[in-house]
Design a protein around this motif. Structure first.
Motif, mmCIF file in Angstrom:
data_model
loop_
_atom_site.group_PDB
_atom_site.id
_atom_site.type_symbol
_atom_site.label_atom_id
_atom_site.label_comp_id
_atom_site.label_asym_id
_atom_site.label_seq_id
_atom_site.Cartn_x
_atom_site.Cartn_y
_atom_site.Cartn_z
ATOM 1 N N THR A 118 37.972 31.682 57.278
ATOM 2 C CA THR A 118 38.816 32.879 57.193
ATOM 3 C C THR A 118 38.560 33.846 58.346
ATOM 4 O O THR A 118 39.167 34.917 58.393
ATOM 5 N N GLN A 119 37.697 33.460 59.264
ATOM 6 C CA GLN A 119 37.391 34.331 60.396
ATOM 7 C C GLN A 119 38.462 34.200 61.478
ATOM 8 O O GLN A 119 39.128 33.163 61.587
ATOM 9 N N PRO A 120 38.637 35.214 62.303
ATOM 10 C CA PRO A 120 39.645 35.163 63.375
ATOM 11 C C PRO A 120 39.433 33.946 64.279
ATOM 12 O O PRO A 120 38.302 33.641 64.670
ATOM 13 N N GLY A 121 40.509 33.248 64.551
ATOM 14 C CA GLY A 121 40.467 32.092 65.445
ATOM 15 C C GLY A 121 40.040 30.795 64.794
ATOM 16 O O GLY A 121 40.039 29.750 65.432
ATOM 17 N N ALA A 122 39.677 30.828 63.519
ATOM 18 C CA ALA A 122 39.258 29.597 62.832
ATOM 19 C C ALA A 122 40.476 28.734 62.534
ATOM 20 O O ALA A 122 41.552 29.235 62.223
ATOM 21 N N ALA A 123 40.296 27.433 62.647
ATOM 22 C CA ALA A 123 41.364 26.484 62.323
ATOM 23 C C ALA A 123 41.160 25.994 60.892
ATOM 24 O O ALA A 123 40.078 25.525 60.546
ATOM 25 N N PRO A 124 42.181 26.108 60.040
ATOM 26 C CA PRO A 124 42.009 25.767 58.625
ATOM 27 C C PRO A 124 41.671 24.299 58.365
ATOM 28 O O PRO A 124 41.101 23.982 57.335
ATOM 29 N N GLU A 125 41.985 23.424 59.294
ATOM 30 C CA GLU A 125 41.705 22.001 59.064
ATOM 31 C C GLU A 125 40.264 21.602 59.374
ATOM 32 O O GLU A 125 39.843 20.492 59.094
ATOM 33 N N ILE A 126 39.497 22.513 59.939
ATOM 34 C CA ILE A 126 38.103 22.216 60.269
ATOM 35 C C ILE A 126 37.236 22.533 59.061
ATOM 36 O O ILE A 126 37.474 23.494 58.336
ATOM 37 N N GLY A 127 36.204 21.730 58.859
ATOM 38 C CA GLY A 127 35.315 21.952 57.730
ATOM 39 C C GLY A 127 33.864 21.822 58.121
ATOM 40 O O GLY A 127 33.524 21.463 59.245
ATOM 41 N N ALA A 128 33.007 22.116 57.171
ATOM 42 C CA ALA A 128 31.563 22.019 57.345
ATOM 43 C C ALA A 128 31.074 20.733 56.689
ATOM 44 O O ALA A 128 31.516 20.391 55.592
ATOM 45 N N ARG A 129 30.168 20.039 57.366
ATOM 46 C CA ARG A 129 29.607 18.797 56.817
ATOM 47 C C ARG A 129 28.105 18.766 57.030
ATOM 48 O O ARG A 129 27.591 19.135 58.092
ATOM 49 N N LEU A 130 27.405 18.277 56.031
ATOM 50 C CA LEU A 130 25.955 18.161 56.075
ATOM 51 C C LEU A 130 25.542 17.182 57.167
ATOM 52 O O LEU A 130 26.090 16.091 57.272
ATOM 53 N N VAL A 131 24.570 17.583 57.976
ATOM 54 C CA VAL A 131 24.014 16.730 59.024
ATOM 55 C C VAL A 131 22.670 16.166 58.574
ATOM 56 O O VAL A 131 22.395 14.982 58.729
ATOM 57 N N SER A 132 21.831 17.037 58.011
ATOM 58 C CA SER A 132 20.524 16.595 57.527
ATOM 59 C C SER A 132 20.031 17.561 56.462
ATOM 60 O O SER A 132 20.495 18.703 56.374
ATOM 61 N N ALA A 133 19.082 17.084 55.663
ATOM 62 C CA ALA A 133 18.539 17.927 54.603
ATOM 63 C C ALA A 133 17.134 17.470 54.244
ATOM 64 O O ALA A 133 16.818 16.285 54.305
ATOM 65 N N ASP A 134 16.319 18.433 53.894
ATOM 66 C CA ASP A 134 15.048 18.159 53.249
ATOM 67 C C ASP A 134 14.884 19.214 52.162
ATOM 68 O O ASP A 134 15.815 19.979 51.909
ATOM 69 N N GLU A 135 13.742 19.279 51.528
ATOM 70 C CA GLU A 135 13.618 20.198 50.392
ATOM 71 C C GLU A 135 13.619 21.673 50.793
ATOM 72 O O GLU A 135 13.810 22.544 49.945
ATOM 73 N N HIS A 136 13.448 21.960 52.083
ATOM 74 C CA HIS A 136 13.361 23.350 52.519
ATOM 75 C C HIS A 136 14.580 23.858 53.280
ATOM 76 O O HIS A 136 14.766 25.059 53.405
ATOM 77 N N ARG A 137 15.397 22.943 53.820
ATOM 78 C CA ARG A 137 16.536 23.405 54.610
ATOM 79 C C ARG A 137 17.599 22.316 54.695
ATOM 80 O O ARG A 137 17.332 21.134 54.530
ATOM 81 N N MET A 138 18.807 22.780 54.984
ATOM 82 C CA MET A 138 19.939 21.890 55.234
ATOM 83 C C MET A 138 20.569 22.302 56.556
ATOM 84 O O MET A 138 20.700 23.497 56.818
ATOM 85 N N VAL A 139 20.936 21.316 57.327
ATOM 86 C CA VAL A 139 21.638 21.581 58.580
ATOM 87 C C VAL A 139 23.071 21.131 58.367
ATOM 88 O O VAL A 139 23.328 19.982 57.993
#
Length: 144
Positions: A118-139
């Protein structure tokens, strides 16, 4: 009113039952689609107004995450392409050994997609996807 009735409810039992029920009735991809939609719904309910800078966006996102104690996020530009890399520290989780990150990752993907989308210039078709995760953080990567 007793101090016990004023304390915050413990949602872990409910969440565990919900996730187990979803696992029994949905494929992992169907469950992920549903949980991403839940994340996007949360983002819509805690809307972030337009922010002109990544630092401002990061600050607003962390304000929203602080309330329910959902950890914190740092945002960086992805050196490999036109994308953002979100490092989500201390994401919500069930007790050790119970469910890991497989249930919260799609919720956070939807949440960050909703906020950034919803930020200015964002394209609605783009999304966020998990790259890596452990018990303390997710990228999580937001971009094409």
């Amino acid at each position: 009113m007793t101090s016990e009735s004023r304390s915050a409810p413990d949602w872990e039992g409910f969440l565990r039952a919900l996730i187990e029920t979803l696992d029994e009735h949905m494929s992992s991809e169907e469950r992920a689609v549903l949980l991403r939609a839940v994340g996007q719904r949360i983002a819509a309910r805690s809307h972030i107004p337009p922010e002109p800078t990544l630092a401002g966006l990061e600050a607003r996102m962390n304000e929203r995450l602080a309330g329910p104690r959902w950890g914190s996020v740092s945002i960086a530009l992805d050196a490999d392409g036109p994308a953002l890399v979100l490092t989500h520290a201390a994401p919500p989780r069930l007790s050790a050994g119970q469910g890991g990150s497989d249930w919260i990752a799609p919720v956070l993907e939807g949440l960050h997609t909703g906020w950034i989308g919803t930020q200015p210039g964002a394209a609605p078709e783009i999304g966020a996807r998990l790259v890596s995760a452990d018990e303390h953080r997710m990228v999580i990567r937001y971009g094409a």
